[in-house]
Design a protein around this motif. Structure first.
Motif, PDB file in Angstrom:
ATOM      1  N   THR A  61      13.942 -15.082  11.238  1.00 42.99           N
ATOM      2  CA  THR A  61      15.160 -14.496  10.706  1.00 42.99           C
ATOM      3  C   THR A  61      16.303 -15.489  10.945  1.00 42.99           C
ATOM      4  N   ILE A  62      17.479 -15.153  10.456  1.00 39.59           N
ATOM      5  CA  ILE A  62      18.641 -16.025  10.596  1.00 39.59           C
ATOM      6  C   ILE A  62      19.733 -15.272  11.347  1.00 39.59           C
ATOM      7  N   ASN A  63      20.263 -15.900  12.377  1.00 37.68           N
ATOM      8  CA  ASN A  63      21.310 -15.313  13.217  1.00 37.68           C
ATOM      9  C   ASN A  63      22.602 -16.104  13.087  1.00 37.68           C
ATOM     10  N   MET A  64      23.691 -15.431  13.373  1.00 37.23           N
ATOM     11  CA  MET A  64      25.001 -16.064  13.419  1.00 37.23           C
ATOM     12  C   MET A  64      25.637 -15.695  14.753  1.00 37.23           C
ATOM     13  N   THR A  65      26.169 -16.686  15.446  1.00 39.05           N
ATOM     14  CA  THR A  65      26.884 -16.461  16.700  1.00 39.05           C
ATOM     15  C   THR A  65      28.320 -16.914  16.490  1.00 39.05           C
ATOM     16  N   GLU A  66      29.258 -16.057  16.866  1.00 39.46           N
ATOM     17  CA  GLU A  66      30.671 -16.403  16.764  1.00 39.46           C
ATOM     18  C   GLU A  66      31.238 -16.490  18.160  1.00 39.46           C
ATOM     19  N   GLY A  67      31.902 -17.572  18.472  1.00 43.96           N
ATOM     20  CA  GLY A  67      32.459 -17.768  19.804  1.00 43.96           C
ATOM     21  C   GLY A  67      31.387 -18.220  20.781  1.00 43.96           C
ATOM     22  N   SER A  68      31.705 -18.180  22.061  1.00 44.77           N
ATOM     23  CA  SER A  68      30.793 -18.697  23.078  1.00 44.77           C
ATOM     24  C   SER A  68      29.865 -17.643  23.644  1.00 44.77           C
ATOM     25  N   SER A  69      30.048 -16.388  23.292  1.00 46.98           N
ATOM     26  CA  SER A  69      29.243 -15.310  23.859  1.00 46.98           C
ATOM     27  C   SER A  69      28.094 -14.929  22.942  1.00 46.98           C
ATOM     28  N   SER A  70      26.924 -14.662  23.533  1.00 45.20           N
ATOM     29  CA  SER A  70      25.796 -14.199  22.721  1.00 45.20           C
ATOM     30  C   SER A  70      26.019 -12.770  22.246  1.00 45.20           C
ATOM     31  N   ALA A  71      27.030 -12.078  22.759  1.00 48.69           N
ATOM     32  CA  ALA A  71      27.330 -10.720  22.318  1.00 48.69           C
ATOM     33  C   ALA A  71      27.783 -10.702  20.864  1.00 48.69           C
ATOM     34  N   GLY A  72      28.170 -11.857  20.319  1.00 51.56           N
ATOM     35  CA  GLY A  72      28.600 -11.928  18.931  1.00 51.56           C
ATOM     36  C   GLY A  72      27.471 -12.256  17.973  1.00 51.56           C
ATOM     37  N   ASN A  73      26.218 -12.180  18.426  1.00 50.06           N
ATOM     38  CA  ASN A  73      25.091 -12.478  17.540  1.00 50.06           C
ATOM     39  C   ASN A  73      24.961 -11.437  16.444  1.00 50.06           C
ATOM     40  N   THR A  74      24.760 -11.895  15.224  1.00 47.13           N
ATOM     41  CA  THR A  74      24.526 -10.994  14.105  1.00 47.13           C
ATOM     42  C   THR A  74      23.367 -11.538  13.283  1.00 47.13           C
ATOM     43  N   ARG A  75      22.738 -10.685  12.516  1.00 45.82           N
ATOM     44  CA  ARG A  75      21.680 -11.081  11.604  1.00 45.82           C
ATOM     45  C   ARG A  75      22.306 -11.204  10.221  1.00 45.82           C
ATOM     46  N   VAL A  76      22.212 -12.359   9.592  1.00 49.44           N
ATOM     47  CA  VAL A  76      22.866 -12.537   8.299  1.00 49.44           C
ATOM     48  C   VAL A  76      22.036 -11.996   7.143  1.00 49.44           C
ATOM     49  N   LEU A  77      20.740 -11.760   7.336  1.00 45.40           N
ATOM     50  CA  LEU A  77      19.931 -11.259   6.223  1.00 45.40           C
ATOM     51  C   LEU A  77      20.233  -9.795   5.892  1.00 45.40           C
ATOM     52  N   PHE A  78      21.049  -9.127   6.732  1.00 47.04           N
ATOM     53  CA  PHE A  78      21.556  -7.803   6.372  1.00 47.04           C
ATOM     54  C   PHE A  78      22.375  -7.892   5.083  1.00 47.04           C
ATOM     55  N   ARG A  79      22.931  -9.059   4.804  1.00 40.40           N
ATOM     56  CA  ARG A  79      23.815  -9.252   3.654  1.00 40.40           C
ATOM     57  C   ARG A  79      23.087  -9.404   2.325  1.00 40.40           C
ATOM     58  N   LEU A  80      21.774  -9.407   2.340  1.00 41.32           N
ATOM     59  CA  LEU A  80      21.042  -9.506   1.070  1.00 41.32           C
ATOM     60  C   LEU A  80      21.380  -8.308   0.200  1.00 41.32           C
ATOM     61  N   ASN A  81      21.683  -8.561  -1.066  1.00 38.03           N
ATOM     62  CA  ASN A  81      21.981  -7.445  -1.967  1.00 38.03           C
ATOM     63  C   ASN A  81      20.682  -6.910  -2.583  1.00 38.03           C
ATOM     64  N   GLU A  82      20.799  -5.907  -3.421  1.00 34.27           N
ATOM     65  CA  GLU A  82      19.623  -5.246  -3.994  1.00 34.27           C
ATOM     66  C   GLU A  82      18.758  -6.215  -4.809  1.00 34.27           C
ATOM     67  N   ALA A  83      19.386  -7.074  -5.589  1.00 33.75           N
ATOM     68  CA  ALA A  83      18.620  -8.044  -6.386  1.00 33.75           C
ATOM     69  C   ALA A  83      17.904  -9.041  -5.468  1.00 33.75           C
ATOM     70  N   ASP A  84      18.593  -9.497  -4.400  1.00 34.04           N
ATOM     71  CA  ASP A  84      17.971 -10.399  -3.426  1.00 34.04           C
ATOM     72  C   ASP A  84      16.743  -9.746  -2.809  1.00 34.04           C
ATOM     73  N   ARG A  85      16.880  -8.478  -2.468  1.00 42.43           N
ATOM     74  CA  ARG A  85      15.781  -7.764  -1.806  1.00 42.43           C
ATOM     75  C   ARG A  85      14.569  -7.634  -2.728  1.00 42.43           C
ATOM     76  N   ALA A  86      14.780  -7.449  -3.997  1.00 39.99           N
ATOM     77  CA  ALA A  86      13.650  -7.361  -4.933  1.00 39.99           C
ATOM     78  C   ALA A  86      12.916  -8.700  -5.003  1.00 39.99           C
ATOM     79  N   VAL A  87      13.666  -9.786  -5.063  1.00 41.92           N
ATOM     80  CA  VAL A  87      13.053 -11.121  -5.097  1.00 41.92           C
ATOM     81  C   VAL A  87      12.356 -11.406  -3.769  1.00 41.92           C
ATOM     82  N   GLY A  88      13.010 -11.077  -2.662  1.00 40.46           N
ATOM     83  CA  GLY A  88      12.446 -11.302  -1.337  1.00 40.46           C
ATOM     84  C   GLY A  88      11.161 -10.533  -1.116  1.00 40.46           C
ATOM     85  N   ARG A  89      11.130  -9.278  -1.562  1.00 40.17           N
ATOM     86  CA  ARG A  89       9.914  -8.465  -1.406  1.00 40.17           C
ATOM     87  C   ARG A  89       8.753  -9.085  -2.178  1.00 40.17           C
TER      88      ARG A  89
END
Length: 193
Positions: A61-89
């Motif tokens: 998966t792909i993560n994004m960290t903002e700042g120096s703390s790991s508490a800011g970790n997010t998963r960027v693949l949440f941002r896939l839209n419906e069309a992206d998800r159909a292609v990805g599946r």
């Protein structure tokens, strides 16, 4: 027979595929042995599942960290839209169909949709999370060989700018929210005692 890509080779190969696009977008490749890129106070990095092996393959998966703390970790693949998800599946189904199957293919117990255990052929185990493409979810991309990684890179490259854009709302991993909550509650408990 296709060769299984181990973690260090995964990072090296994916960096070679993604680095040119990240550089176009103003990100710098990190020098540590991982596939990660930095821009300002943000770091984007690829994470391989700890449940990876040469029998069933792996997921990332792909993560994004903002700042120096790991508490800011997010998963960027949440941002896939419906069309992206159909292609990805469709791509995931194609990659899973190419996975080598064990011979003989034993059955193992896994937790089913209703919470009880069900028997699944070991070779069918990578198909266990097909719901990840149905809506905002923690998406993990399966792979076995470098060809699979090439396919995922081709999927990600045209979407990369949108996925890592700072203006898009980011969804924080629910486990990280739980960690933050426990820390805050521990802080208040220590103040009362």
């Amino acid at each position: 027979m296709r060769d299984y890509v181990k973690s260090k080779d995964f990072h090296r190969h994916m960096r070679s595929l993604l680095a040119p696009r990240f550089q176009e977008l103003g990100w710098e490749s990190q020098t540590a042995g991982k596939c990660s890129f930095a821009r300002g106070g943000r770091v984007c990095w690829l994470q391989v599942s700890q449940y990876s092996n040469s029998l069933m393959g792996a997921k990332f998966t792909i993560n994004m960290t903002e700042g120096s703390s790991s508490a800011g970790n997010t998963r960027v693949l949440f941002r896939l839209n419906e069309a992206d998800r159909a292609v990805g599946r469709a791509l995931e189904e194609d990659i899973i169909a190419r996975l080598p199957r064990p011979d003989p293919d034993p059955e193992i117990e896994v937790v089913g949709d209703n919470g009880g255990t069900v028997l699944v052929k070991l070779g069918d185990l990578p198909r266990a999370n097909s719901r990840q493409w149905e809506g905002p979810a923690d998406v993990w991309l399966p792979y076995f060989s470098k060809g699979d990684l090439d396919d995922w890179a081709a999927f990600l490259l045209p979407r990369l700018e949108r996925l890592i854009a700072p203006s898009s709302p980011e969804t924080v991993d629910p486990q990280l929210w739980a960690q933050r909550f426990r820390r805050i509650m521990g802080f208040f408990r220590s103040k009362r005692g």
